[in-house]
Design a protein around this motif. Structure first.
Motif, PDB file in Angstrom:
ATOM      1  N   ILE A  19       0.841  -1.206   0.000  1.00 13.32           N
ATOM      2  CA  ILE A  19       0.000   0.000   0.000  1.00 13.32           C
ATOM      3  C   ILE A  19       0.871   1.250   0.000  1.00 13.32           C
ATOM      4  O   ILE A  19       0.601   2.218  -0.718  1.00 13.32           O
ATOM      5  CB  ILE A  19      -0.955  -0.015   1.213  1.00 13.32           C
ATOM      6  N   SER A  22       2.524   1.683  -3.427  1.00 14.32           N
ATOM      7  CA  SER A  22       1.604   1.981  -4.531  1.00 14.32           C
ATOM      8  C   SER A  22       1.411   3.479  -4.725  1.00 14.32           C
ATOM      9  O   SER A  22       0.958   3.906  -5.784  1.00 14.32           O
ATOM     10  CB  SER A  22       0.259   1.296  -4.309  1.00 14.32           C
ATOM     11  N   THR A  23       1.764   4.287  -3.724  1.00  9.72           N
ATOM     12  CA  THR A  23       1.680   5.737  -3.915  1.00  9.72           C
ATOM     13  C   THR A  23       2.812   6.244  -4.794  1.00  9.72           C
ATOM     14  O   THR A  23       2.697   7.307  -5.393  1.00  9.72           O
ATOM     15  CB  THR A  23       1.712   6.463  -2.558  1.00  9.72           C
ATOM     16  N   TYR A  24       3.926   5.491  -4.861  1.00  6.18           N
ATOM     17  CA  TYR A  24       5.068   5.890  -5.672  1.00  6.18           C
ATOM     18  C   TYR A  24       5.169   5.079  -6.965  1.00  6.18           C
ATOM     19  O   TYR A  24       5.314   5.638  -8.040  1.00  6.18           O
ATOM     20  CB  TYR A  24       6.370   5.742  -4.875  1.00  6.18           C
ATOM     21  N   ILE A  25       5.140   3.775  -6.830  1.00  2.00           N
ATOM     22  CA  ILE A  25       5.254   2.881  -7.989  1.00  2.00           C
ATOM     23  C   ILE A  25       4.027   1.982  -7.968  1.00  2.00           C
ATOM     24  O   ILE A  25       3.940   1.038  -7.180  1.00  2.00           O
ATOM     25  CB  ILE A  25       6.536   2.016  -7.906  1.00  2.00           C
ATOM     26  N   ALA A  26       3.070   2.278  -8.819  1.00  2.00           N
ATOM     27  CA  ALA A  26       1.766   1.619  -8.746  1.00  2.00           C
ATOM     28  C   ALA A  26       1.849   0.117  -9.010  1.00  2.00           C
ATOM     29  O   ALA A  26       1.266  -0.685  -8.275  1.00  2.00           O
ATOM     30  CB  ALA A  26       0.800   2.275  -9.727  1.00  2.00           C
ATOM     31  N   SER A  27       2.584  -0.271 -10.034  1.00  2.00           N
ATOM     32  CA  SER A  27       2.577  -1.694 -10.399  1.00  2.00           C
ATOM     33  C   SER A  27       3.245  -2.556  -9.321  1.00  2.00           C
ATOM     34  O   SER A  27       2.740  -3.626  -8.981  1.00  2.00           O
ATOM     35  CB  SER A  27       3.281  -1.892 -11.741  1.00  2.00           C
ATOM     36  N   GLY A  29       3.578  -1.801  -6.108  1.00  4.57           N
ATOM     37  CA  GLY A  29       2.743  -1.761  -4.915  1.00  4.57           C
ATOM     38  C   GLY A  29       1.539  -2.671  -5.019  1.00  4.57           C
ATOM     39  O   GLY A  29       1.170  -3.335  -4.049  1.00  4.57           O
ATOM     40  N   VAL A  30       0.923  -2.712  -6.198  1.00 10.05           N
ATOM     41  CA  VAL A  30      -0.241  -3.578  -6.390  1.00 10.05           C
ATOM     42  C   VAL A  30       0.169  -5.040  -6.294  1.00 10.05           C
ATOM     43  O   VAL A  30      -0.525  -5.851  -5.662  1.00 10.05           O
ATOM     44  CB  VAL A  30      -0.922  -3.272  -7.744  1.00 10.05           C
ATOM     45  N   SER A  33       0.780  -5.855  -2.647  1.00 12.52           N
ATOM     46  CA  SER A  33      -0.478  -5.871  -1.905  1.00 12.52           C
ATOM     47  C   SER A  33      -1.284  -7.130  -2.190  1.00 12.52           C
ATOM     48  O   SER A  33      -1.836  -7.743  -1.279  1.00 12.52           O
ATOM     49  CB  SER A  33      -1.321  -4.649  -2.245  1.00 12.52           C
TER      50      SER A  33
END
Length: 61
Positions: A19, A22-27, A29-30, A33
């Motif tokens: 989580i 995901s604020t910095y590097i979306a892929s 972080g997802v 998660s």
């Protein structure tokens, strides 16, 4: 050693790091998660399957 608590702690940490990332590097972080959430699900399965069975009372004469 019991696997349930280890999976739970590891999954929770992965989920929280995912989580945050995901604020910095979306892929990335997802992915973290989703992996952490799956580990949390596996740990709940292990904790529910291998519950401590209640002791049976023996009637003494």
């Amino acid at each position: 050693m019991k696997t349930g608590p280890i999976f739970f702690i590891t999954g929770l940490l992965l989920f929280m790091v995912g989580i945050y990332l995901s604020t910095y590097i979306a892929s990335l972080g997802v992915l973290l998660s989703v992996g952490g959430g799956m580990m949390l699900g596996v740990s709940s399965y292990f904790m529910g399957t291998y519950k401590v069975k209640p002791r049976t009372r023996v009637n003494k004469p």
